[in-house]
Design a protein around this motif. Structure first.
Motif, PDB file in Angstrom:
ATOM      1  N   GLY A 358       0.809  -1.216   0.000  1.00 55.94           N
ATOM      2  CA  GLY A 358       0.000   0.000   0.000  1.00 55.94           C
ATOM      3  C   GLY A 358       0.834   1.254   0.000  1.00 55.94           C
ATOM      4  O   GLY A 358       1.221   1.778  -1.057  1.00 55.94           O
ATOM      5  N   GLU A 359       1.139   1.769   1.184  1.00 58.34           N
ATOM      6  CA  GLU A 359       1.835   3.053   1.313  1.00 58.34           C
ATOM      7  C   GLU A 359       3.182   3.067   0.588  1.00 58.34           C
ATOM      8  O   GLU A 359       3.547   4.065  -0.050  1.00 58.34           O
ATOM      9  N   PHE A 360       3.938   1.985   0.683  1.00 55.40           N
ATOM     10  CA  PHE A 360       5.247   1.902   0.029  1.00 55.40           C
ATOM     11  C   PHE A 360       5.115   2.137  -1.479  1.00 55.40           C
ATOM     12  O   PHE A 360       5.810   2.991  -2.059  1.00 55.40           O
ATOM     13  N   LEU A 361       4.232   1.422  -2.122  1.00 52.89           N
ATOM     14  CA  LEU A 361       4.073   1.551  -3.570  1.00 52.89           C
ATOM     15  C   LEU A 361       3.451   2.879  -3.962  1.00 52.89           C
ATOM     16  O   LEU A 361       3.836   3.480  -4.978  1.00 52.89           O
ATOM     17  N   GLU A 362       2.517   3.360  -3.160  1.00 48.74           N
ATOM     18  CA  GLU A 362       1.881   4.646  -3.471  1.00 48.74           C
ATOM     19  C   GLU A 362       2.878   5.794  -3.373  1.00 48.74           C
ATOM     20  O   GLU A 362       2.854   6.730  -4.172  1.00 48.74           O
TER      21      GLU A 362
END
Length: 468
Positions: A358-362
């Motif tokens: 989630g946050e990492f890729l976003e």
């Protein structure tokens, strides 16, 4: 300790007199040190003027003698000429010179002949060393400026490889390039042969062994994608044609900035005589960005994160893959053996699949901060990524897995003849694909979608610009 600098014309009898006296003092006084600067007669006046202007001195003849403040630093203390040096030596050390004028004239002639022979030997030595010709396009950009600052220092191409650097940019940028060239020359790097700036690709790419192309145009969300790709492709069509005509056929080409995979594709299509495997797209910036986020999450040094893979269309759509990445130096609850090379799995240490997917890729999808030119490569991290990727490509690297935009040969069921960022290992002068990374269905689907879009973009571009 006394250190005296004695500078003069090679054919000057007064320089010869001061030099011989200095040699006598150095031989008899263990704390008396000398450094000699000998110039050929035609070079003396310019050197003397520049030195005096730099140090704020008034002196018009040969020799020029000063004392360095070895223990305190500073610009040194001007002593003067030969008579001043003789007077100082007699007053302080009770030693003077008894050499006669005829003898000094003969010594001066010998000094000049020796200087001529030494300079000729040095020129021959330099001529026997073939400098590596490196061209950087888009050379007036902040990204290129950071790259140029290190190309001649030896880390990238080796500590014994002389380089000639060619700066290529538009005619309107030549004043900027002139200043950059002067700065590079003023750094006095021992491996730097010359710096040439030009708007002419025929000059810039002539016999180039390395080309770093940094003038790709970054894509902007509020503008038509196709028109942006065409604008960038026109630049790299011109580069491809020039490289094909003027560069060495084994030239190594690294392309960074803008839609890099598309630009590699276009460059290669218009440079058919250069092997496709020699033309690559920069993936190191996105890779380092991903490593930085993982390192922050694990509270380790970014260099401790290894084997993160960036898949996809560099500069357009990419997928970061940390599933097989490793971390060095992680201070977790469970200790491992204290041996060099011991690593732990990054996903296991993060232990937060929601964050990784989630946050990492976003966060990685968001443009990196660049206030002056949104969407462009940040100068400091961008320059570092170019240099490290170029160094690995030229010299090889360890067994670590990196990412690189290269022509597909059908690996991972990707279409052939597109340029795609995939996992590689570097060996000296080339790279090897790592073709056995396991992919789940979700990432396979993502990569296929990216590849199909990229293939269509490249086909449309080629049709558009081939007839121009």
């Amino acid at each position: 300790m006394a250190k005296y600098i004695i500078a003069g014309k090679a054919n000057c009898p007064f320089y010869a007199k001061a030099e011989l006296l200095a040699d006598q003092l150095a031989l008899n006084l263990p704390d008396f040190k000398i450094h000699k600067i000998v110039k050929q007669p035609e070079d003396w006046e310019i050197w003397l003027k520049m030195t005096c202007e730099e140090k704020g001195w008034q002196h018009v003849s040969s020799p020029l003698i000063w004392r360095e403040l070895v223990d305190r630093g500073g610009k040194g203390i001007l002593l003067g000429g030969c008579d001043d040096f003789l007077e100082m030596a007699k007053g302080y050390y009770g030693i003077t010179s008894a050499k006669m004028s005829d003898e000094l004239v003969n010594i001066a002639k010998e000094n000049l002949q020796t200087k001529i022979e030494i300079d000729a030997e040095e020129e021959q030595r330099k001529a026997e060393i073939t400098p590596l010709r490196v061209c950087v396009s888009g050379a007036s950009s902040a990204l290129a400026y950071g790259v140029l600052a290190y190309l001649a220092q030896g880390d990238v191409f080796g500590m014994d490889q002389d380089v000639s650097i060619y700066l290529l940019d538009t005619a309107e940028s030549q004043d900027v390039l002139k200043g950059t060239a002067m700065e590079i020359q003023d750094c006095s790097w021992p491996l730097l042969r010359e710096v040439i700036y030009t708007p002419d690709p025929a000059v810039a790419f002539k016999d180039a062994s390395v080309a770093v192309l940094l003038d790709g145009l970054p894509l902007r969300d509020n503008e038509d994608k196709k028109e942006q790709l065409i604008s960038s492709a026109r630049i790299f069509k011109a580069h491809g044609l020039a490289l094909d005509q003027y560069a060495k056929k084994d030239v190594k080409i690294l392309i960074g900035g803008g839609p890099a995979c598309v630009n590699v594709f276009v460059t290669s299509k218009f440079a058919p005589s250069i092997p496709k495997q020699n033309i690559c797209a920069l993936a190191r910036l996105q890779e380092n960005h991903a490593k930085g986020l993982l390192a922050k999450k694990l509270s380790v040094n970014t260099a401790g994160i290894k084997d993160v893979i960036i898949w996809g269309n560099l500069g357009v759509t990419t997928v970061a893959d940390p599933r097989n990445s490793r971390v060095h130096g992680y201070d977790g609850a469970i200790w491992g053996p204290h041996v060099p090379g011991f690593t732990r799995s990054v996903p296991e240490m993060v232990h937060d699949d929601k964050w990784l997917t989630g946050e990492f890729l976003e966060t990685l999808k968001k443009p990196m901060d660049n206030v002056k030119n949104p969407g462009a490569i940040p100068a400091l991290s961008g320059s570092s990524s170019v240099l490290s990727q170029l160094q690995d490509l030229w010299q090889g690297s360890s067994s670590e897995i990196y990412s690189l935009g290269v022509f597909s040969d059908g690996w991972y069921d990707l279409p052939q003849d597109i340029v795609f960022s995939v996992p590689v290992k570097f060996r000296q002068g080339s790279w090897n694909i790592i073709d056995d990374i396991p992919l789940d269905e979700a990432i396979k689907t993502q990569l296929q979608a990216i590849a199909e879009e990229l293939k269509k973009d490249c086909e449309d571009l080629l049709s558009e610009i081939s007839t121009e």
